[in-house]
Design a protein around this motif. Structure first.
Motif, short mmCIF file in Angstrom:
data_model
loop_
_atom_site.label_atom_id
_atom_site.label_comp_id
_atom_site.label_asym_id
_atom_site.label_seq_id
_atom_site.Cartn_x
_atom_site.Cartn_y
_atom_site.Cartn_z
N LEU A 13 0.81 -1.22 0.00
CA LEU A 13 0.00 0.00 0.00
C LEU A 13 0.85 1.27 0.00
CD1 LEU A 13 -2.68 -1.08 2.64
CD2 LEU A 13 -2.98 -0.98 0.16
N VAL A 14 2.08 1.17 0.51
CA VAL A 14 2.98 2.32 0.59
C VAL A 14 4.31 1.93 -0.06
CG1 VAL A 14 3.99 4.05 2.11
CG2 VAL A 14 1.85 2.94 2.76
N ASP A 15 4.87 2.84 -0.84
CA ASP A 15 6.05 2.55 -1.67
C ASP A 15 7.33 2.71 -0.85
OD1 ASP A 15 7.59 1.97 -3.86
OD2 ASP A 15 7.29 3.89 -4.86
N THR A 16 7.56 1.77 0.05
CA THR A 16 8.65 1.91 1.02
C THR A 16 9.72 0.83 0.95
OG1 THR A 16 7.23 0.74 2.59
CG2 THR A 16 7.26 3.14 2.73
N ASN A 17 9.55 -0.18 0.11
CA ASN A 17 10.50 -1.28 0.15
C ASN A 17 11.93 -0.85 -0.11
OD1 ASN A 17 8.47 -3.04 0.75
ND2 ASN A 17 8.78 -4.40 -0.99
N HIS A 18 12.11 0.04 -1.09
CA HIS A 18 13.48 0.43 -1.40
C HIS A 18 14.05 1.39 -0.36
CE1 HIS A 18 12.17 -1.35 -5.21
NE2 HIS A 18 13.45 -1.67 -5.33
N LEU A 19 13.19 2.10 0.34
CA LEU A 19 13.66 2.89 1.49
C LEU A 19 14.17 1.95 2.58
CD1 LEU A 19 10.83 5.58 1.77
CD2 LEU A 19 13.08 5.81 0.69
N HIS A 20 13.45 0.85 2.81
CA HIS A 20 13.90 -0.15 3.80
C HIS A 20 15.22 -0.76 3.37
CE1 HIS A 20 10.79 -0.38 6.81
NE2 HIS A 20 9.84 -0.43 5.90
N VAL A 21 15.36 -1.06 2.07
CA VAL A 21 16.61 -1.63 1.57
C VAL A 21 17.77 -0.69 1.87
CG1 VAL A 21 17.90 -2.27 -0.50
CG2 VAL A 21 15.52 -3.01 -0.24
N THR A 22 17.61 0.58 1.56
CA THR A 22 18.67 1.55 1.78
C THR A 22 19.01 1.68 3.27
OG1 THR A 22 17.99 2.82 -0.17
CG2 THR A 22 19.33 3.97 1.47
N ALA A 23 17.96 1.73 4.11
CA ALA A 23 18.19 1.88 5.55
C ALA A 23 18.87 0.65 6.13
CB ALA A 23 16.86 2.15 6.26
N TRP A 24 18.44 -0.54 5.72
CA TRP A 24 19.09 -1.76 6.22
C TRP A 24 20.53 -1.86 5.70
CZ3 TRP A 24 18.13 -4.38 10.25
CH2 TRP A 24 16.83 -4.63 10.70
N GLY A 182 -1.05 -11.28 -4.94
CA GLY A 182 0.25 -10.63 -4.95
C GLY A 182 0.22 -9.35 -5.76
N VAL A 183 1.05 -8.39 -5.38
CA VAL A 183 1.22 -7.17 -6.17
C VAL A 183 2.71 -7.01 -6.48
CG1 VAL A 183 -0.83 -5.91 -5.45
CG2 VAL A 183 1.21 -5.83 -4.01
N LEU A 184 2.99 -6.49 -7.68
CA LEU A 184 4.36 -6.42 -8.17
C LEU A 184 5.09 -5.15 -7.75
CD1 LEU A 184 3.67 -7.68 -11.81
CD2 LEU A 184 4.62 -9.00 -9.90
N CYS A 185 4.37 -4.21 -7.11
CA CYS A 185 4.96 -2.90 -6.79
C CYS A 185 6.03 -2.97 -5.71
CB CYS A 185 3.86 -1.91 -6.41
SG CYS A 185 2.58 -2.59 -5.33
N GLY A 186 6.16 -4.11 -5.04
CA GLY A 186 7.24 -4.25 -4.07
C GLY A 186 8.55 -4.69 -4.70
N GLY A 187 8.50 -5.05 -6.00
CA GLY A 187 9.72 -5.40 -6.71
C GLY A 187 10.03 -6.88 -6.81
N ILE A 188 9.13 -7.74 -6.31
CA ILE A 188 9.36 -9.18 -6.39
C ILE A 188 8.70 -9.72 -7.66
CG2 ILE A 188 8.97 -11.40 -5.25
CD1 ILE A 188 10.97 -9.49 -3.85
N PRO A 189 9.39 -10.56 -8.43
CA PRO A 189 8.85 -11.04 -9.71
C PRO A 189 7.56 -11.86 -9.55
CG PRO A 189 11.21 -11.43 -9.59
CD PRO A 189 10.79 -11.01 -8.22
#
Length: 218
Positions: A13-24, A182-189
């Motif tokens: 619902l929120v476009d945060t996965n890549h923010l989490h990647v960067t923070a981790w 499933g939704v693809l907006c999190g970046g998983i194929p």
């Protein structure tokens, strides 16, 4: 009998996965670990302790887990005032609520982070309850978060759908006995989501909203 539409939040619902990647990635770097970003991305969606174990292994110095988690939380917290909702996320939740679904969020976020995510979605009037990882003994991919969401909604598994963006979401939903979207907006194929148990896959909340008349959430 209630119908439950259970939603993961980050990446769904929120476009945060890549923010989490960067923070981790930065949290690991500061602690002296070289962890590839693509590996972090694949692990996003796991609770913090499980994500650290997944990426560093069981033979790591577990005494530093809390430090890593705190560093990630501090780095990610810098974005709280500008987290971007994915297209039509709020409209999707309101539409489902209006059609008689009980909407429940199933997320590992809590406190200020959860508040920031809900502000981004801007659909509190449609959200019936929130199931946090803090409320269960095991987070995703264990089924407990989804099962707890169903308890909050008062709905049986056969009248529920779980929407998520990671393989951990699909495995948790499948183990809880619910239909999985499933939704693809999190970046998983797509192939990975389907292999993990997705019954249907859409691009993002906007695509799911447009497809409601013909989908699992009809």
């Amino acid at each position: 009998m209630e119908r439950a539409a259970v939603f993961d939040v980050d990446g769904t619902l929120v476009d945060t996965n890549h923010l989490h990647v960067t923070a981790w990635w930065e949290a690991f770097r500061q602690a002296g670990h070289r962890v590839p970003m693509h590996a972090v991305h694949r692990a996003v969606g796991l609770p913090s302790s499980a994500l650290i174990a997944h990426l560093l292994g069981e033979d790591r110095d577990t005494g530093r887990d809390a430090e890593l988690s705190a560093a990630h939380k501090a780095l990610y917290g810098q974005y709280f005032d500008r987290l971007p909702a994915l297209p039509d996320a709020g409209r999707l939740l309101r539409r489902l609520h209006g059609e008689g679904w009980t909407v429940v969020l199933a997320t590992s976020a809590g406190g200020a982070e959860l508040s920031a995510l809900r502000r981004a979605i801007d659909a509190d009037d449609a959200i019936g309850a929130t199931a946090s990882a803090d409320d269960v003994e095991e987070g995703k991919p264990a089924p407990e978060p989804v099962e707890h969401a169903l308890e909050l909604a008062g709905a049986p598994a056969e009248r529920a759908v779980f929407v998520g963006d990671t393989v951990w979401d699909m495995r948790a939903g499948s183990r809880a006995g619910v239909r999985c979207v499933g939704v693809l907006c999190g970046g998983i194929p797509r192939a990975d989501l389907e292999a993990a148990g997705a019954d249907a896959v859409y691009d993002d909340p906007a695509h799911l909203l447009a497809s409601l008349p013909d989908g699992l959430l009809a």
